[in-house]
Design an enzyme around this catalytic site. Structure first.
Site, short mmCIF file in Angstrom:
data_model
loop_
_atom_site.label_atom_id
_atom_site.label_comp_id
_atom_site.label_asym_id
_atom_site.label_seq_id
_atom_site.Cartn_x
_atom_site.Cartn_y
_atom_site.Cartn_z
N ASP A 1 40.25 21.41 73.18
CA ASP A 1 40.99 20.45 73.97
C ASP A 1 42.46 20.49 73.52
O ASP A 1 42.76 21.00 72.42
CB ASP A 1 40.40 19.04 73.77
CG ASP A 1 41.06 18.00 74.65
OD1 ASP A 1 41.26 18.28 75.85
OD2 ASP A 1 41.38 16.92 74.15
N ASP B 1 45.39 17.70 74.49
CA ASP B 1 45.95 16.39 74.17
C ASP B 1 45.10 15.70 73.11
O ASP B 1 43.90 15.50 73.30
CB ASP B 1 46.01 15.51 75.42
CG ASP B 1 47.02 16.02 76.44
OD1 ASP B 1 48.14 16.34 76.03
OD2 ASP B 1 46.69 16.09 77.63
#
Length: 348
Positions: free
Chosen positions: A26, A28
Site C-alpha cells: 500500500d 498512503d
C-alpha cells in the site's frame, strides 16, 4: 494466509524479503503520508529491491495514474516504473470491460487516473449523464470534486445504468490529517439513488486478481496499514500480510481485530521487511484456560476481564504477545477485553 495468524502473529526465521518473492505495498500510510516519505521507508524498500524482491505498489486511490505515482516514488528516492503501480482504477476498469462491449461510454465521477485506465480497456470516458453512458464509475476525485458530479452519477443510475466504484475507503490520509475518501462519496450517491455499486478495490477479489495478473507473483506478501482494506484483502486472497503501524491502525484497534483483519506479521514500519519476525509462543500451563503467550521478554494473558502484560523488553514484542492473548480469547469474534493498562505499559 497462515492459519496461525488467525489467533496469533506468526514468526519467521527468514527475513521477509527473502521468504516472499513479491511485496504488494500500500502507499498512503505505508510508503508516504501527505506526499512525504515515511521514516525508514525509502531505505528499506531500496534494500529489499536490491536483494531481489519484486516491489509492487497497490493503491485504492484512483485519482493518480501509474506514471504519476511512479514519478512521485522516484522523487522520494524509490526507483519505480509505471508497471510497478497497480491502482483500483485499473481493477475497476477491467471489471467494467468484462461486462460491457469495447467502445462503450462510461460516465466518470473522479480523476484522470480513472479516465486513463478506462481508455486502456477500450472504453470511452464521458462527463455527462446526457452522453448516453452504458455505465457509471466513481473513484476518488480529490478534495475539489464538485457536488454536481454526484448529481450526474445519480441522473444516470436512476435511469438504470450500472454503477461501479473503484473502492469504498471512507477516509484517506492527507498532509493535514484524515479526510473523506471515495467511500464517503459513494455513500452520497447510494443514499440518493438506493443503488449498490460493484466495487473493485481492496479488500475485494478484483483488486487482488489485478495485482497477481500484473506482477506474476508466486509468493506474495501484502504490506499495509489498514485492517479493513490491506489485511482483509490479503485474507480474501489467501496470502500472508504485514501490518505496519505507520498509518491509520493503532495498537488498540489491532487487538480488537476479527479473524479477517488479523495480519500474519506486525512491525513498526517497513524495516520489518528486512528482518525475520519473533516467534509468539504458547506458554500456558494447565490453569490458563484462555491461554498465555510469550514474545521476547513479555507474557500476555487475560485475567478478570482485562488483558494483562508481564515482563519487559521491546514494545513490539509486548504487542505481539498481547495480540495472541486477545485473538485467542476472542476466537472468531472481536476482543472486548480492557487493554488500557497493558498498552500503557508499552507506551502505546
Amino acid at each position: 494466509m497462515s492459519q496461525q495468524s488467525r489467533y496469533r502473529p506468526s514468526g519467521s526465521t527468514t527475513a521477509l524479503n527473502e521468504a516472499y518473492d513479491t511485496a504488494l505495498l500500500d502507499l498512503d500510510g505505508v510508503v508516504f503520508a501527505g506526499g512525504e516519505a515515511i521514516a525508514y521507508a525509502v531505505e528499506s524498500l531500496n534494500t529489499a529491491r536490491d536483494a531481489g524482491m519484486r516491489l509492487a505498489y497497490v493503491t485504492n486511490n484512483a485519482l493518480r495514474p501509474p506514471d504519476t505515482v511512479a514519478g512521485h516514488l522516484t522523487e522520494l528516492g524509490v526507483s519505480a516504473d509505471p508497471a510497478d503501480v497497480i491502482t483500483s482504477a485499473q481493477a475497476v476498469s477491467r471489471l467494467i470491460s468484462e461486462q460491457l462491449p469495447r467502445g462503450s461510454k462510461v460516465l466518470v465521477i473522479g480523476g484522470e487516473g480513472l479516465r486513463i485506465a478506462l481508455r486502456e480497456r477500450g472504453l470511452e470516458p464521458v462527463e455527462s449523464a446526457d452522453d448516453d453512458p452504458a455505465a457509471v464509475v466513481q473513484g476518488f476525485g480529490g478534495p475539489d470534486l464538485a457536488w454536481g458530479r454526484f448529481a450526474e452519477a445519480c441522473y444516470a443510475i436512476n435511469r438504470g445504468v450500472p454503477w461501479f466504484a473503484s473502492n469504498t475507503d471512507l477516509t484517506i490520509p492527507s498532509a493535514r490529517g484524515i479526510m473523506p475518501g471515495n467511500g464517503a462519496a459513494v455513500e452520497v450517491v447510494r443514499i440518493a439513488t438506493g443503488a449498490e455499486p460493484q466495487v473493485a478495490g481492496k479488500p475485494l477479489p478484483p483488486m487482488h486478481r489485478e495485482t497477481i495478473l500484473r506482477t506474476g507473483a508466486k509468493r506474495a506478501l501484502v504490506v499495509g496499514d489498514r485492517l479493513d482494506t490491506d489485511i482483509e484483502g490479503a485474507f480474501n486472497g489467501g496470502v500472508d500480510s504485514l501490518l505496519v503501524l505507520t498509518g491509520v491502525t493503532d495498537a488498540a484497534q489491532l487487538l480488537t481485530a476479527e479473524p479477517r483483519h488479523r495480519p500474519t506479521y506486525v512491525d513498526a514500519d517497513l524495516r520489518g521487511l528486512l528482518t525475520g519476525q519473533p516467534e509468539v509462543s504458547d506458554v500456558s500451563d494447565a490453569g490458563d484456560a484462555a491461554g498465555a503467550f510469550g514474545c521476547g521478554g513479555w507474557t500476555a494473558y487475560v485475567s478478570a476481564g482485562a488483558l494483562v502484560l508481564d515482563g519487559d523488553g521491546a514494545a513490539l514484542d509486548g504487542l505481539r504477545a498481547l495480540c495472541a492473548a486477545a485473538w485467542t480469547d476472542a476466537g472468531d469474534g472481536s476482543c472486548t477485553r480492557d487493554a488500557g493498562k497493558a498498552l500503557a505499559k508499552l507506551g502505546l
